[in-house]
Design an enzyme around this catalytic site. Structure first.
Site, PDB file in Angstrom:
ATOM      1  N   TYR A 183       0.476  -0.910   0.694  1.00  0.00           N
ATOM      2  CA  TYR A 183       0.181  -0.047  -0.119  1.00  0.00           C
ATOM      3  C   TYR A 183       0.732   0.996   0.144  1.00  0.00           C
ATOM      4  O   TYR A 183       1.092   2.217   0.770  1.00  0.00           O
ATOM      5  CB  TYR A 183      -1.274   0.125   0.840  1.00  0.00           C
ATOM      6  N   ARG A 188      -1.503   7.750  -3.932  1.00  0.00           N
ATOM      7  CA  ARG A 188      -2.713   6.932  -3.139  1.00  0.00           C
ATOM      8  C   ARG A 188      -4.231   7.227  -2.894  1.00  0.00           C
ATOM      9  O   ARG A 188      -4.119   8.713  -3.239  1.00  0.00           O
ATOM     10  CB  ARG A 188      -1.865   5.885  -2.551  1.00  0.00           C
ATOM     11  N   ASP A 189      -5.194   6.723  -3.415  1.00  0.00           N
ATOM     12  CA  ASP A 189      -6.809   6.700  -2.709  1.00  0.00           C
ATOM     13  C   ASP A 189      -6.486   8.440  -3.789  1.00  0.00           C
ATOM     14  O   ASP A 189      -7.063   9.740  -3.180  1.00  0.00           O
ATOM     15  CB  ASP A 189      -6.680   7.370  -1.057  1.00  0.00           C
ATOM     16  N   SER A 195      -6.236   9.051   2.676  1.00  0.00           N
ATOM     17  CA  SER A 195      -4.455   8.160   2.813  1.00  0.00           C
ATOM     18  C   SER A 195      -3.935   8.351   1.779  1.00  0.00           C
ATOM     19  O   SER A 195      -3.886   7.382   1.478  1.00  0.00           O
ATOM     20  CB  SER A 195      -5.468   6.452   2.917  1.00  0.00           C
ATOM     21  N   ASP A 235      -8.224   0.294  -3.151  1.00  0.00           N
ATOM     22  CA  ASP A 235      -8.591   1.469  -3.181  1.00  0.00           C
ATOM     23  C   ASP A 235      -7.972   2.010  -4.739  1.00  0.00           C
ATOM     24  O   ASP A 235      -8.446   2.982  -5.591  1.00  0.00           O
ATOM     25  CB  ASP A 235      -8.784   2.538  -2.332  1.00  0.00           C
ATOM     26  N   ASP A 413      -9.435   5.120   9.908  1.00  0.00           N
ATOM     27  CA  ASP A 413      -9.580   5.507   8.620  1.00  0.00           C
ATOM     28  C   ASP A 413      -9.543   7.205   8.092  1.00  0.00           C
ATOM     29  O   ASP A 413      -9.239   7.133   7.307  1.00  0.00           O
ATOM     30  CB  ASP A 413     -11.338   5.503   7.814  1.00  0.00           C
TER      31      ASP A 413
HETATM   32  C1  BGC Z   1      -4.137   4.439   6.479  1.00  0.00           C
HETATM   33  C2  BGC Z   1      -2.803   3.538   6.101  1.00  0.00           C
HETATM   34  C3  BGC Z   1      -2.494   2.663   7.667  1.00  0.00           C
HETATM   35  C4  BGC Z   1      -4.450   1.466   6.838  1.00  0.00           C
HETATM   36  C5  BGC Z   1      -4.570   0.118   7.731  1.00  0.00           C
HETATM   37  C6  BGC Z   1      -5.198   3.593   5.644  1.00  0.00           C
HETATM   38  O1  BGC Z   1      -6.407   4.003   5.982  1.00  0.00           O
HETATM   39  O2  BGC Z   1      -3.994   5.414   5.433  1.00  0.00           O
HETATM   40  O3  BGC Z   1      -1.970   4.211   6.677  1.00  0.00           O
HETATM   41  O4  BGC Z   1      -1.792   1.335   7.325  1.00  0.00           O
HETATM   42  O5  BGC Z   1      -5.590   2.474   6.803  1.00  0.00           O
HETATM   43  O6  BGC Z   1      -4.659   0.923   8.784  1.00  0.00           O
END
Ligand code: BGC
Length: 458
Positions: A183, A188-189, A195, A235, A413
């Site tokens: 991830y 990203r996102d 995120s 995502d 989140d």
């Molecule tokens: C966050 C990450 C995190 C993951 C798991 C995501 O929404 O952006 O930083 O590692 O959730 O909790």
């Protein structure tokens, strides 16, 4: 082994206990329990977050302070081969190899990676849960929390820096499955803010992402015998199905695909079993979305070389849908795929007709309570959620390899602070619990809600 480990966790939580049993935690950042192991065990450093009591050659009970356990990293790791969990066949390669070239053998995929294997319990997550337990005085609640620490949950690699922890996890996992989330995709996102990650294509992100993937691959190749299951980029591709009207997504669509294909191809050389994130029923399950989604996923699978290690798709990651809803939640009206079972049963044949017999894993970590949202698209720190069905391969659906917990329940989140750079209005919406810290940060009140609302009860 699980029972022994759970007992060790409980022991570590109890205030009166001074020595920790085999496999129990005995050190690590934020750890507040005993640093002393039972006789015959040593407190072995695993990473900054976790030291564990393992069999030692010495017969005397040993004690390890946080400072000494972290400062003796390499020597302790190298000398821990006598324990049953850290096998001697793996440690010499692990401690001496640092490149992707360390192992030249091409691994062979063998169907459902979960069949007949135990799953390693993320020590990073366990350390967060221990820290949460330390803030609670109610003994009944503490006992429930300790159960969460023993339920295998994926470990997220959401920054390049975290790749440095992977060799330690691989060593600790031994022959058990290590579950990771890849991830760190640039941009990203792209359709949300909460995120957004550290990499962007405008700032050399494509090359840095390759380094990130290469680092993970090298670590896994250097660890003979590990079975790694990875969820690939939550995502990312789903946004390319539904959010191309957002220029933040359309402008990077080709790069997203190229990066994901690079990840799939490269990780396959290390024998990583991969499940590409496929959103969830309320996102790609809609009639207008499911067919384009199947087309995109099958294209990516083919572009990445159709490796059998690209095992399938992960659904419901960090979401709240039911596997099988007793009756459709009113918010699902208009979508006949009103739960993950309907979504998977509809998507799998579409993929098969495009040449990919994909299998699935489903994240049910936060799906214990249903009918808690006012709109299906709401995803941020949903109020009233509870921990859900526990991980199992007994899924009752031949398309589903395993029910898993991917999102570490209790990690946030997204922030509800409206002035934060990564503020997303979803995290200040009617269904969202506030005040909430930044994404990925520990959210104690939310965690306690998940524990108290768990279904099945903890
Ligand atoms: C966050 C990450 C995190 C993951 C798991 C995501 O929404 O952006 O930083 O590692 O959730 O909790």
């Amino acid at each position: 082994m699980k029972a022994a480990f759970a007992a060790a966790l409980l022991a570590a939580l109890a205030t009166q206990v001074s020595a920790v049993a085999e496999w129990g935690q005995c050190g690590g950042l934020n750890y507040a329990g005993s640093n002393t192991c039972d006789a015959g065990l040593s407190c072995v450093y695993s990473n900054d977050w976790y030291s564990q009591c393992l069999k030692s050659t010495s017969s005397a009970a040993t004690s390890s302070t946080k400072t000494s356990s972290t400062s003796s990293t390499s020597s302790t790791r190298a000398s821990s081969t006598s324990s049953t969990r850290v096998s001697s066949s793996t440690s010499s390669t692990k401690t001496t190899s640092g490149s992707a070239q360390a192992s030249s053998a091409v691994p062979t995929a063998s169907g459902n990676p979960y069949t007949g294997k135990s799953v390693w319990n993320s020590e990073y997550y366990a350390s967060e849960v221990y820290a949460a337990a330390a803030l609670v005085t109610d003994t009944a609640l503490k006992a429930k929390i300790s159960k969460v620490a023993s339920i295998p949950t994926f470990t997220w690699f959401d920054t390049m820096a975290k790749v440095a922890d992977l060799p330690g996890y691989l060593q600790a996992a031994g022959s058990s499955i290590l579950q990771i989330v890849v991830y760190d995709l640039p941009n990203r996102d792209c359709h949300a803010n909460a995120s957004n990650g550290e990499l962007t294509y405008a700032n050399n992100g494509a090359a840095l992402y390759q380094q990130y993937i290469d680092g993970i691959t090298a670590a896994i190749k250097a660890s003979s015998g590990s079975t790694v299951v990875a969820v690939i980029e939550p995502d990312s591709l789903a946004n390319l199905v539904t959010n191309l009207s957002d220029s933040r997504c359309s402008s990077v669509q080709d790069q997203y695909k190229a990066s994901v294909v690079y990840a799939l191809k490269t990780l396959a050389t290390a024998g990583v079993y991969m499940y590409i994130d496929a959103g969830h029923a309320g996102w790609l399950g809609w009639p207008a979305n499911i067919s384009p989604a199947a087309t995109l996923f099958a294209q990516i699978y083919t572009s990445a070389g159709s490796s059998p290690f690209i095992r399938g798709l992960a659904t419901n990651v960090a979401n709240y849908n039911a596997l099988t809803a007793a009756s459709p939640d009113p918010i699902t009206s208009g979508n006949s795929n009103y739960d993950e079972t309907h979504y998977i049963n509809a998507l799998a044949p579409m993929l098969a007709s495009s040449g990919w017999n994909a299998q699935f894993i489903v994240d049910l970590g936060r799906s214990g309570k249903q009918n808690i949202r006012t709109a299906w698209g709401n995803w941020c720190n949903i109020k009233g959620a509870g921990f859900g069905l526990h991980p199992t391969t007994n899924t009752g659906n031949s398309y589903i390899d395993a029910i898993v917990w991917v999102k570490p329940g209790g990690e946030c989140d997204g922030t509800s602070n409206t002035s934060a750079v990564r503020y997303d209005s979803m995290c200040g919406g009617v269904d969202a619990k506030v005040p909430a810290p930044e994404a990925g940060q520990w959210f104690q009140d939310y965690f306690l809600d998940l524990v108290n609302n768990a279904d099945p009860a903890l």
